[in-house]
Motif scaffolding. Structure first.
Motif, PDB file in Angstrom:
ATOM      1  N   ASP A  85      66.506  80.454  32.038  1.00 12.34           N
ATOM      2  CA  ASP A  85      67.725  80.515  32.010  1.00 12.34           C
ATOM      3  C   ASP A  85      68.652  80.202  33.127  1.00 12.34           C
ATOM      4  O   ASP A  85      69.308  79.064  33.427  1.00 12.34           O
ATOM      5  CB  ASP A  85      69.117  80.627  31.185  1.00 12.34           C
ATOM      6  N   ARG A  86      67.993  80.416  34.553  1.00 10.41           N
ATOM      7  CA  ARG A  86      68.302  80.259  35.919  1.00 10.41           C
ATOM      8  C   ARG A  86      67.221  79.697  36.670  1.00 10.41           C
ATOM      9  O   ARG A  86      67.701  78.678  37.438  1.00 10.41           O
ATOM     10  CB  ARG A  86      68.408  81.748  36.417  1.00 10.41           C
ATOM     11  N   VAL A  87      65.842  79.753  35.890  1.00 10.63           N
ATOM     12  CA  VAL A  87      64.833  78.869  37.035  1.00 10.63           C
ATOM     13  C   VAL A  87      64.044  77.793  36.316  1.00 10.63           C
ATOM     14  O   VAL A  87      64.305  77.798  35.049  1.00 10.63           O
ATOM     15  CB  VAL A  87      64.037  80.147  37.232  1.00 10.63           C
ATOM     16  N   PRO A  88      63.901  76.315  36.839  1.00  4.58           N
ATOM     17  CA  PRO A  88      63.637  75.331  36.172  1.00  4.58           C
ATOM     18  C   PRO A  88      62.296  75.560  35.204  1.00  4.58           C
ATOM     19  O   PRO A  88      61.219  76.384  36.001  1.00  4.58           O
ATOM     20  CB  PRO A  88      63.121  74.369  37.269  1.00  4.58           C
ATOM     21  N   GLN A  89      61.967  75.790  34.038  1.00  5.85           N
ATOM     22  CA  GLN A  89      61.068  76.195  33.694  1.00  5.85           C
ATOM     23  C   GLN A  89      59.534  75.811  33.570  1.00  5.85           C
ATOM     24  O   GLN A  89      58.748  76.518  33.418  1.00  5.85           O
ATOM     25  CB  GLN A  89      61.281  75.884  31.740  1.00  5.85           C
ATOM     26  N   ARG A  90      59.463  74.658  34.115  1.00  6.23           N
ATOM     27  CA  ARG A  90      58.013  74.540  34.151  1.00  6.23           C
ATOM     28  C   ARG A  90      58.167  74.995  35.417  1.00  6.23           C
ATOM     29  O   ARG A  90      56.455  75.843  35.505  1.00  6.23           O
ATOM     30  CB  ARG A  90      58.507  72.753  35.213  1.00  6.23           C
ATOM     31  N   ARG A  91      58.331  75.702  36.483  1.00  9.27           N
ATOM     32  CA  ARG A  91      58.495  76.288  37.356  1.00  9.27           C
ATOM     33  C   ARG A  91      57.663  77.611  36.680  1.00  9.27           C
ATOM     34  O   ARG A  91      56.559  78.332  37.471  1.00  9.27           O
ATOM     35  CB  ARG A  91      59.355  76.278  38.747  1.00  9.27           C
ATOM     36  N   VAL A  92      58.562  78.465  36.225  1.00 12.25           N
ATOM     37  CA  VAL A  92      58.282  79.169  35.755  1.00 12.25           C
ATOM     38  C   VAL A  92      56.893  79.268  34.689  1.00 12.25           C
ATOM     39  O   VAL A  92      55.739  80.117  34.768  1.00 12.25           O
ATOM     40  CB  VAL A  92      58.941  79.708  34.427  1.00 12.25           C
ATOM     41  N   LEU A  93      56.662  78.658  34.167  1.00 15.97           N
ATOM     42  CA  LEU A  93      55.317  78.277  33.426  1.00 15.97           C
ATOM     43  C   LEU A  93      54.589  78.325  34.432  1.00 15.97           C
ATOM     44  O   LEU A  93      52.838  78.575  34.420  1.00 15.97           O
ATOM     45  CB  LEU A  93      55.492  76.859  32.359  1.00 15.97           C
ATOM     46  N   LEU A  94      54.144  77.602  35.163  1.00 19.15           N
ATOM     47  CA  LEU A  94      53.103  77.537  36.274  1.00 19.15           C
ATOM     48  C   LEU A  94      52.972  78.223  36.894  1.00 19.15           C
ATOM     49  O   LEU A  94      51.045  78.469  37.509  1.00 19.15           O
ATOM     50  CB  LEU A  94      53.763  75.714  37.308  1.00 19.15           C
ATOM     51  N   THR A  95      53.934  79.230  36.842  1.00 15.17           N
ATOM     52  CA  THR A  95      53.406  80.368  38.105  1.00 15.17           C
ATOM     53  C   THR A  95      52.917  81.276  37.173  1.00 15.17           C
ATOM     54  O   THR A  95      51.776  82.160  37.607  1.00 15.17           O
ATOM     55  CB  THR A  95      54.673  81.087  38.839  1.00 15.17           C
ATOM     56  N   THR A  96      53.208  81.302  35.898  1.00 15.13           N
ATOM     57  CA  THR A  96      52.372  82.521  35.319  1.00 15.13           C
ATOM     58  C   THR A  96      50.983  81.664  34.873  1.00 15.13           C
ATOM     59  O   THR A  96      50.223  82.594  34.788  1.00 15.13           O
ATOM     60  CB  THR A  96      53.581  82.627  33.668  1.00 15.13           C
ATOM     61  N   GLU A  97      50.759  80.303  34.703  1.00 12.60           N
ATOM     62  CA  GLU A  97      49.454  80.076  34.218  1.00 12.60           C
ATOM     63  C   GLU A  97      48.320  80.443  35.455  1.00 12.60           C
ATOM     64  O   GLU A  97      47.299  80.273  35.535  1.00 12.60           O
ATOM     65  CB  GLU A  97      49.603  78.135  34.351  1.00 12.60           C
ATOM     66  N   LEU A  98      49.173  80.299  36.757  1.00 10.87           N
ATOM     67  CA  LEU A  98      48.205  80.435  38.122  1.00 10.87           C
ATOM     68  C   LEU A  98      48.349  82.055  38.159  1.00 10.87           C
ATOM     69  O   LEU A  98      46.655  81.944  38.663  1.00 10.87           O
ATOM     70  CB  LEU A  98      49.135  80.183  38.899  1.00 10.87           C
ATOM     71  N   LEU A  99      48.805  82.866  37.944  1.00 10.63           N
ATOM     72  CA  LEU A  99      48.734  83.895  37.957  1.00 10.63           C
ATOM     73  C   LEU A  99      47.456  84.281  36.745  1.00 10.63           C
ATOM     74  O   LEU A  99      46.486  85.489  36.935  1.00 10.63           O
ATOM     75  CB  LEU A  99      49.938  84.905  37.664  1.00 10.63           C
ATOM     76  N   LEU A 100      47.880  83.558  35.808  1.00  8.79           N
ATOM     77  CA  LEU A 100      46.657  83.735  35.237  1.00  8.79           C
ATOM     78  C   LEU A 100      45.394  83.632  35.123  1.00  8.79           C
ATOM     79  O   LEU A 100      44.710  83.811  34.450  1.00  8.79           O
ATOM     80  CB  LEU A 100      46.694  83.206  33.364  1.00  8.79           C
TER      81      LEU A 100
END
Length: 434
Positions: A85-100
């Motif tokens: 709810d605070r950070v652009p969700q695409r950025r969150v998804l991209l960060t998690t997928e990079l870590l995965l």
């Protein structure tokens, strides 16, 4: 804020009905990423098991790795809702997928080199759990930003169709072939490639702004601000009767049925019906296929007028076939029970996802989605831990009968106590024709 628009003035015929969300280019990329990510997860689930076995590990080692995933999700899912709810969700998804992608590539390389150890698998499982806690709240909060309200039901139906086909059936089946033909490391490598593909899809997406007006917010310390956000999410849940009652019912249902479903069905197949691993696979396939079909069917029609009542009662009815599984002495009867359970579990999930995205304020959607996810995660390991000892104490059949009969009256009580029939009529979600 303007609604998402289509990529053209007129959509092709095949982009109507349940496929109408694909009129929006951003949605196609997001779904491509989700599909690749679920395929990677499905490959990991099967390959990890056989990698542990190849290393000589037993049930204890496998339990360690699996528990790390659950602990990671529990640790981050509430924070994930605040971040969504605070950070652009695409950025969150991209960060998690990079870590995965990075962790999946590293463990696959170790496996192919013959240098992998159980503790390394546990670390990767923990990373996957941590990422999942951020991924799903962000995905749920992002969807209404790229798909108009009248297409959300179809979008949730597509996800509900893909999940059992790709995550529960396709990924494990592909991993099984790769493990049998080559090695667990080969399956882990294909899973890593799938996570990389999921990352590429997200990179191709355009930035998506968060749906939250923060111009009137007072400047606060980041930690205090996030704690206030989390408190607001809990406060919204407590003052929203339909949401609170549904989550309480869902948590009790999961406590009652998840252990029998995940732990005891293999014993019902083996001890009750005299079946083997291939029969267990047939039962799981029946569950997954019916879930996909039911999700697609629900997405192809309008929301029920009594959407709250229908959703909760369907979940209660979905548990009744556990009674059949408990008394069945033929594999086909157990598969039939699983088929009905899969359909009646999955169809209401399409309603639930759409309901959250339509009725929860946009600025709270990530936090509410994380609360939903958190409730499911907290009671799942408890149910699994209790299922075995309980079945030994009172018998396998009795345990299944309790799992089948208890949820429906709880569902009815939740509907009545929260006054859902009046609420759903006062807040209709009928969609304009797409």
């Amino acid at each position: 804020m303007t609604e998402p628009t289509t990529t053209g003035t007129r959509a092709s015929r095949w982009l109507r009905g349940p496929l109408r969300p694909f009129q929006h280019g951003q949605y196609g990329l997001l779904t491509g990423s989700l599909t690749a990510s679920m395929l990677g997860e499905g490959l990991w689930l099967m390959a990890m098991v056989w990698q542990v076995i190849e290393l000589g590990g037993g049930a204890g080692a496998l339990s360690l790795v699996s528990t790390c995933t659950a602990l990671g999700m529990v640790a981050t899912v509430l924070l994930g809702g605040v971040i969504a709810d605070r950070v652009p969700q695409r950025r969150v998804l991209l960060t998690t997928e990079l870590l995965l992608a990075v962790s999946a590539t590293a463990i696959a390389a170790l496996a192919l080199l013959g240098a992998v150890q159980v503790w390394q698998l546990a670390v990767v499982a923990l990373v996957r759990g941590l990422c999942s806690g951020f991924y799903y709240p962000a995905y749920s909060a992002m969807l209404p930003s790229i798909v108009p309200a009248e297409h959300l039901l179809a979008a949730n139906g597509i996800e509900g169709t893909l999940r059992p086909i790709v995550l529960q059936a396709g990924g494990p089946a592909l991993a099984g072939i790769l493990v049998a033909s080559y090695s667990p490391g080969a399956a882990l490598a294909v899973g890593a490639a799938s996570q990389v593909a999921a990352t590429v899809f997200l990179l191709l997406m355009k930035p998506v702004p968060i749906r939250r007006d923060r111009t009137d917010e007072e400047p606060r310390h980041p930690v205090r601000s996030m704690l206030i956000d989390l408190r607001e999410g809990f406060a919204y849940m407590l003052r929203t009767p339909w949401l609170l009652a549904t989550l309480v019912f869902a948590s009790l249902m999961i406590l009652v049925v998840m252990g029998p479903m995940e732990v005891l069905i293999p014993f019902a197949v083996k001890d009750g019906a005299g079946g083997g691993p291939e029969d267990h696979a047939l039962v799981m396939a029946a569950f997954g296929v019916s879930g996909a079909l039911a999700s697609l069917a629900m997405a192809s029609r309008r929301l029920p007028r009594r959407y709250l009542t229908a959703m909760n009662v369907m979940w209660g009815l979905a548990c009744l076939p556990f009674v059949l599984i408990g008394v069945a002495r033929d594999v086909w009867l157990i598969a039939l029970g699983a088929f009905v359970i899969g359909a009646l579990f999955s169809a209401p999930m399409v309603i639930w996802g759409t309901l959250l995205q339509r009725r929860v304020p946009p600025e709270l959607l990530g936090r509410v989605s994380s609360l939903d996810f958190f409730v499911s995660l907290v009671f799942m390991p408890v149910s699994m831990a209790l299922a075995g000892p309980l079945s030994e104490a009172i018998g396998l059949t009795t345990t299944f009968v309790i799992a089948g009969l208890l949820p429906l009256p709880i569902a009815v009580a939740a509907v009545l106590l929260a006054r859902m029939p009046a609420d759903e009529l006062a807040h209709p979600l009928d969609r304009a024709k797409a």
